[in-house]
Motif scaffolding. Structure first.
Motif, PDB file in Angstrom:
ATOM      1  N   GLY A  71       0.904  -1.069   0.137  1.00  0.00           N
ATOM      2  CA  GLY A  71       0.232  -0.215   0.029  1.00  0.00           C
ATOM      3  C   GLY A  71       0.648   1.269   0.458  1.00  0.00           C
ATOM      4  O   GLY A  71       0.204   2.303  -0.126  1.00  0.00           O
ATOM      5  N   GLY A  72       2.211   1.116   0.547  1.00  0.00           N
ATOM      6  CA  GLY A  72       2.528   2.447   0.608  1.00  0.00           C
ATOM      7  C   GLY A  72       2.869   3.285  -1.045  1.00  0.00           C
ATOM      8  O   GLY A  72       2.892   4.109  -0.993  1.00  0.00           O
ATOM      9  N   PRO A  73       2.676   2.337  -1.865  1.00  0.00           N
ATOM     10  CA  PRO A  73       3.578   3.266  -3.298  1.00  0.00           C
ATOM     11  C   PRO A  73       2.586   4.273  -3.686  1.00  0.00           C
ATOM     12  O   PRO A  73       2.117   5.082  -4.022  1.00  0.00           O
ATOM     13  CB  PRO A  73       3.809   2.660  -4.501  1.00  0.00           C
ATOM     14  N   ARG A  74       1.066   3.881  -3.721  1.00  0.00           N
ATOM     15  CA  ARG A  74      -0.454   4.687  -3.393  1.00  0.00           C
ATOM     16  C   ARG A  74      -0.310   5.190  -2.563  1.00  0.00           C
ATOM     17  O   ARG A  74      -0.586   6.600  -2.610  1.00  0.00           O
ATOM     18  CB  ARG A  74      -1.393   3.335  -4.006  1.00  0.00           C
ATOM     19  N   ALA A  75       0.116   5.221  -1.261  1.00  0.00           N
ATOM     20  CA  ALA A  75      -0.165   6.315  -0.355  1.00  0.00           C
ATOM     21  C   ALA A  75       0.926   6.961  -0.626  1.00  0.00           C
ATOM     22  O   ALA A  75       0.728   8.303  -0.523  1.00  0.00           O
ATOM     23  CB  ALA A  75       0.098   5.348   1.130  1.00  0.00           C
ATOM     24  N   TYR A  76       2.123   7.098  -0.735  1.00  0.00           N
ATOM     25  CA  TYR A  76       2.871   7.857  -1.574  1.00  0.00           C
ATOM     26  C   TYR A  76       2.507   8.846  -2.950  1.00  0.00           C
ATOM     27  O   TYR A  76       2.771  10.178  -2.643  1.00  0.00           O
ATOM     28  CB  TYR A  76       4.372   7.023  -1.684  1.00  0.00           C
ATOM     29  N   VAL A  77       1.459   8.366  -3.362  1.00  0.00           N
ATOM     30  CA  VAL A  77       1.180   8.933  -4.307  1.00  0.00           C
ATOM     31  C   VAL A  77       0.271  10.173  -4.110  1.00  0.00           C
ATOM     32  O   VAL A  77       0.206  11.101  -4.205  1.00  0.00           O
ATOM     33  CB  VAL A  77       0.272   8.165  -5.612  1.00  0.00           C
ATOM     34  N   ARG A  78      -0.935   9.542  -3.364  1.00  0.00           N
ATOM     35  CA  ARG A  78      -1.484  10.323  -2.643  1.00  0.00           C
ATOM     36  C   ARG A  78      -0.985  11.092  -1.776  1.00  0.00           C
ATOM     37  O   ARG A  78      -1.279  13.295  -1.755  1.00  0.00           O
ATOM     38  CB  ARG A  78      -2.612   9.578  -1.523  1.00  0.00           C
ATOM     39  N   GLN A  79      -0.344  10.825  -1.055  1.00  0.00           N
ATOM     40  CA  GLN A  79       0.542  12.418   0.172  1.00  0.00           C
ATOM     41  C   GLN A  79       0.863  12.977  -1.190  1.00  0.00           C
ATOM     42  O   GLN A  79       1.023  14.748  -0.534  1.00  0.00           O
ATOM     43  CB  GLN A  79       1.656  11.348   0.571  1.00  0.00           C
ATOM     44  N   GLU A  80       1.627  12.915  -2.601  1.00  0.00           N
ATOM     45  CA  GLU A  80       2.745  13.985  -3.119  1.00  0.00           C
ATOM     46  C   GLU A  80       1.413  15.189  -3.528  1.00  0.00           C
ATOM     47  O   GLU A  80       2.117  16.078  -3.977  1.00  0.00           O
ATOM     48  CB  GLU A  80       2.725  13.624  -3.508  1.00  0.00           C
ATOM     49  N   TYR A  81       0.531  14.119  -3.882  1.00  0.00           N
ATOM     50  CA  TYR A  81      -1.015  14.660  -5.333  1.00  0.00           C
ATOM     51  C   TYR A  81      -1.051  15.910  -3.788  1.00  0.00           C
ATOM     52  O   TYR A  81      -1.931  16.957  -4.546  1.00  0.00           O
ATOM     53  CB  TYR A  81      -1.756  13.621  -4.692  1.00  0.00           C
ATOM     54  N   ALA A  82      -1.738  15.382  -2.716  1.00  0.00           N
ATOM     55  CA  ALA A  82      -2.448  16.192  -1.528  1.00  0.00           C
ATOM     56  C   ALA A  82      -1.339  17.406  -1.146  1.00  0.00           C
ATOM     57  O   ALA A  82      -1.170  18.799  -1.492  1.00  0.00           O
ATOM     58  CB  ALA A  82      -2.686  15.524  -0.443  1.00  0.00           C
ATOM     59  N   ALA A  83       0.157  16.801  -1.705  1.00  0.00           N
ATOM     60  CA  ALA A  83       0.966  17.837  -1.845  1.00  0.00           C
ATOM     61  C   ALA A  83       1.470  19.173  -2.452  1.00  0.00           C
ATOM     62  O   ALA A  83       1.932  19.914  -2.374  1.00  0.00           O
ATOM     63  CB  ALA A  83       2.310  17.685  -1.176  1.00  0.00           C
ATOM     64  N   TRP A  84       1.364  18.129  -4.084  1.00  0.00           N
ATOM     65  CA  TRP A  84       1.101  19.704  -4.863  1.00  0.00           C
ATOM     66  C   TRP A  84      -0.342  20.487  -4.878  1.00  0.00           C
ATOM     67  O   TRP A  84       0.072  20.852  -5.094  1.00  0.00           O
ATOM     68  CB  TRP A  84       0.951  18.504  -6.400  1.00  0.00           C
ATOM     69  N   HIS A  85      -1.537  19.997  -4.248  1.00  0.00           N
ATOM     70  CA  HIS A  85      -2.645  21.143  -4.189  1.00  0.00           C
ATOM     71  C   HIS A  85      -1.946  22.289  -3.454  1.00  0.00           C
ATOM     72  O   HIS A  85      -2.513  23.128  -3.058  1.00  0.00           O
ATOM     73  CB  HIS A  85      -3.761  20.119  -3.717  1.00  0.00           C
ATOM     74  N   VAL A  86      -0.751  22.114  -2.390  1.00  0.00           N
ATOM     75  CA  VAL A  86       0.039  23.366  -1.729  1.00  0.00           C
ATOM     76  C   VAL A  86       0.379  23.864  -2.209  1.00  0.00           C
ATOM     77  O   VAL A  86       0.878  23.763  -2.978  1.00  0.00           O
ATOM     78  CB  VAL A  86      -0.021  22.315  -0.091  1.00  0.00           C
ATOM     79  N   PRO A  87      -0.590  25.225  -2.270  1.00  0.00           N
ATOM     80  CA  PRO A  87       1.069  25.871  -2.861  1.00  0.00           C
ATOM     81  C   PRO A  87       2.742  25.961  -1.819  1.00  0.00           C
ATOM     82  O   PRO A  87       2.771  26.414  -1.133  1.00  0.00           O
ATOM     83  CB  PRO A  87       0.187  27.712  -2.618  1.00  0.00           C
TER      84      PRO A  87
END
Length: 186
Positions: A163-179
């Motif tokens: 589950g780590g790789p997909r959780a990593y994507v979600r982490q990065e996508y959420a961080a990408w939304h933050v300016p």
């Protein structure tokens, strides 16, 4: 001839320590290997030591899909955006003006899109494996270019488990939304 009961893993008696005879012998062997590893680490001046059983990092869950993809485009618009980014990157590669940030954005959006598609079809094994493959591509890119933004790095032990790789994507996508604050860019 006397009748002897055959011991199986289900019928083998458990000792006071909670181990069967077979498990106790495995533990003794594991303890020898851990001891030899610790001696080698001490000889090399490493500050860490291991015990048995070895500690295992629990894979992080990352933000949930609802949190990570809040405000994301609908799937069909996201797909159109990924195709447009792919075309733009291809044109930039032809002219020699490709940008690492644009390439990461494409990889992140592609990994997020496949993750969202896999979430929508939980029984589709092809969708699940594609989401993991795209996550690994993003993680590899982030390790090589040091472009991750989230709490856990792509090469951290937490991102390595199930589950780590997909959780990593979600982490990065959420961080990408933050300016990103001024002066702190990729």
């Amino acid at each position: 001839m006397s009748s002897r009961t055959v011991l199986t893993p289900k019928t083998e008696p458990v000792g006071a320590d909670g181990y069967t005879l077979r498990e106790r012998s495995w533990k003794r062997e594991a303890d020898k290997h851990v001891q030899a590893l610790n001696v080698m680490l001490a000889e090399r001046g490493a500050p860490i030591r291991f015990g048995y059983p070895a500690p295992v990092a629990v894979p992080f869950d990352g933000p949930g899909p609802d949190e990570a993809y809040a405000g994301a485009l609908p799937l069909d618009d996201e797909l159109a955006d990924v195709l447009a980014l792919s075309t733009a990157l291809l044109q930039a590669a032809r002219t020699g003006t490709e940008d690492v940030a644009d390439e990461r954005t494409l990889l992140l959006k592609r990994a997020a899109l496949t993750d969202r598609l896999a979430l929508a079809t939980p029984h589709d094994t092809t969708a699940q494996s594609r989401a993991i493959r795209e996550a690994h591509i993003l993680m590899t890119f982030d390790v090589v270019h040091h472009t991750g933004r989230g709490e856990f790095a792509a090469d951290s032990i937490e991102a390595d488990g199930a589950g780590g790789p997909r959780a990593y994507v979600r982490q990065e996508y959420a961080a990408w939304h933050v300016p990103i604050p001024p002066g702190e860019g990729i």
